[in-house]
Design a protein around this motif. Structure first.
Motif, PDB file in Angstrom:
ATOM      1  N   LEU A   1     144.525   6.148 -18.741  1.00  9.19           N
ATOM      2  CA  LEU A   1     142.849   5.724 -19.620  1.00  9.19           C
ATOM      3  C   LEU A   1     143.017   7.297 -20.673  1.00  9.19           C
ATOM      4  O   LEU A   1     142.719   8.244 -20.129  1.00  9.19           O
ATOM      5  CB  LEU A   1     141.698   5.185 -18.543  1.00  9.19           C
ATOM      6  N   ALA A   2     142.950   6.517 -21.650  1.00 11.43           N
ATOM      7  CA  ALA A   2     143.262   7.346 -22.683  1.00 11.43           C
ATOM      8  C   ALA A   2     141.728   7.357 -23.475  1.00 11.43           C
ATOM      9  O   ALA A   2     140.700   6.438 -24.423  1.00 11.43           O
ATOM     10  CB  ALA A   2     144.286   7.583 -23.407  1.00 11.43           C
ATOM     11  N   ARG A   3     140.897   8.427 -24.103  1.00 11.21           N
ATOM     12  CA  ARG A   3     140.017   8.827 -24.770  1.00 11.21           C
ATOM     13  C   ARG A   3     140.067   8.217 -26.399  1.00 11.21           C
ATOM     14  O   ARG A   3     141.572   8.503 -26.390  1.00 11.21           O
ATOM     15  CB  ARG A   3     139.360  10.285 -24.755  1.00 11.21           C
ATOM     16  N   PRO A   4     139.093   7.929 -27.086  1.00 15.67           N
ATOM     17  CA  PRO A   4     139.512   7.011 -28.746  1.00 15.67           C
ATOM     18  C   PRO A   4     140.191   8.426 -29.066  1.00 15.67           C
ATOM     19  O   PRO A   4     140.988   8.391 -30.168  1.00 15.67           O
ATOM     20  CB  PRO A   4     138.125   7.357 -29.235  1.00 15.67           C
ATOM     21  N   ASP A   5     140.053   9.759 -29.150  1.00 12.94           N
ATOM     22  CA  ASP A   5     140.696  11.183 -29.530  1.00 12.94           C
ATOM     23  C   ASP A   5     142.363  10.809 -28.854  1.00 12.94           C
ATOM     24  O   ASP A   5     143.150  12.625 -29.383  1.00 12.94           O
ATOM     25  CB  ASP A   5     140.517  12.328 -29.187  1.00 12.94           C
ATOM     26  N   GLY A   6     142.834  10.352 -28.027  1.00 13.63           N
ATOM     27  CA  GLY A   6     144.324  10.540 -26.907  1.00 13.63           C
ATOM     28  C   GLY A   6     144.148  11.653 -25.891  1.00 13.63           C
ATOM     29  O   GLY A   6     145.357  11.472 -25.245  1.00 13.63           O
ATOM     30  N   THR A   7     143.142  12.423 -25.888  1.00 12.46           N
ATOM     31  CA  THR A   7     143.115  13.277 -24.652  1.00 12.46           C
ATOM     32  C   THR A   7     143.110  11.246 -23.237  1.00 12.46           C
ATOM     33  O   THR A   7     142.195  10.655 -23.085  1.00 12.46           O
ATOM     34  CB  THR A   7     141.497  13.954 -24.348  1.00 12.46           C
ATOM     35  N   ILE A   8     143.885  12.652 -22.477  1.00 10.68           N
ATOM     36  CA  ILE A   8     144.270  11.921 -20.854  1.00 10.68           C
ATOM     37  C   ILE A   8     142.057  11.407 -20.463  1.00 10.68           C
ATOM     38  O   ILE A   8     142.666  12.567 -19.462  1.00 10.68           O
ATOM     39  CB  ILE A   8     144.706  11.463 -20.134  1.00 10.68           C
TER      40      ILE A   8
END
Ligand code: IMP
Length: 235
Positions: free
Chosen positions: A153-160
């Motif tokens: 699952l990744a946040r909208p900024d691409g971090t996990i």
């Protein structure tokens, strides 16, 4: 509702995810819903987790929303964990016989690049032919295998935000049976399946025992709490 982009071109995975999120305040968005082709992500990780996280990060940045990615496959005991991370295109990209799958035996060298989408149904058929060939003449008690899935699952900024893993033990059958599911399902006899292949189970029965169902249930409490930042909530 939180929008969750599920970046996959695999219709089987998408159908399963849509079933699994039922009851959560989550709206699943597919590449088709966005009307833009999914960016190509080179799945060169040595583990399911590496590939799942790489895909989730890329897809979140692409969609600008939370994103979920699945990397999964079949690990056959007698084949030292193959096809593992090579499951999707095993019949096309075959690591040497006897080489352990990197996904199942960490430290084993090997990389593979996955090219353009071929015909998925045809590829699945060829993979299943190959599996039957590799296990020809092998007795039932040596046909053990496991499906493994990692959901990232990744946040909208691409971090996990999180990665979870699920597995499903079973055995490889001697002939295809059933027309449900996808991929290796017609040959995979899950433990607890009362002698039926995964492709003979009803969809909700597959979800109850499958690697993807198990991984998803580990993630479900977290998805129920999204978004952590209220500004990300839409609708
Ligand atoms: P991925 O899209 O690179 O993760 O490839 C996953 C591949 O593993 C699929 O194309 C199938 O061959 C196999 N696989 C993963 N999950 C399943 C499943 O639930 N049923 C059957 N085959 C699966």
């Amino acid at each position: 509702m939180i929008r969750l982009f599920f970046g996959t071109s695999n219709g089987g995975k998408l159908r399963e995810l849509r079933r699994l999120v039922a009851g959560l305040p989550v709206e699943v968005i597919s590449p088709e819903d966005l009307g833009r082709p999914l960016p190509e992500v080179v799945e060169d990780g040595l583990t399911f987790r590496e590939n799942a996280e790489k895909k989730a990060a890329a897809f979140a940045r692409f969609a600008g929303t939370w994103a979920l990615a699945d990397d999964s496959g079949l690990c056959v005991d007698l084949l030292a964990g193959r096809p593992g991370v090579y499951s999707a295109r095993w019949s096309e990209l075959d690591p040497p016989r006897g080489a352990a799958s990197p996904a199942c035996a960490l430290g084993e060298a090997g990389r593979c690049e996955l090219g353009a989408e071929g015909s998925r149904g045809l590829r699945d058929e060829r993979n299943n032919d190959k599996l039957l060939e590799e296990l020809a003449g092998v007795p039932d008690d040596r046909r053990g295998a496991a499906y493994v899935a990692v959901l990232a699952l990744a946040r909208p900024d691409g971090t996990i935000q999180a990665s979870v893993e699920g597995d499903c033990r079973g055995r490889i059958g001697r002939a295809r049976r059933g027309d449900g599911g996808f991929g290796y399902d017609p040959l995979f006899l899950p433990e607890g399946g009362e002698g039926r292949t995964m492709a003979e189970l009803a969809p909700e029965e597959k979800d109850a025992v499958s690697h993807r169902g198990r991984a998803f249930r580990a993630l479900r409490p977290l998805l129920g709490q999204l978004p952590f930042d209220k500004s990300e909530r839409q609708g």
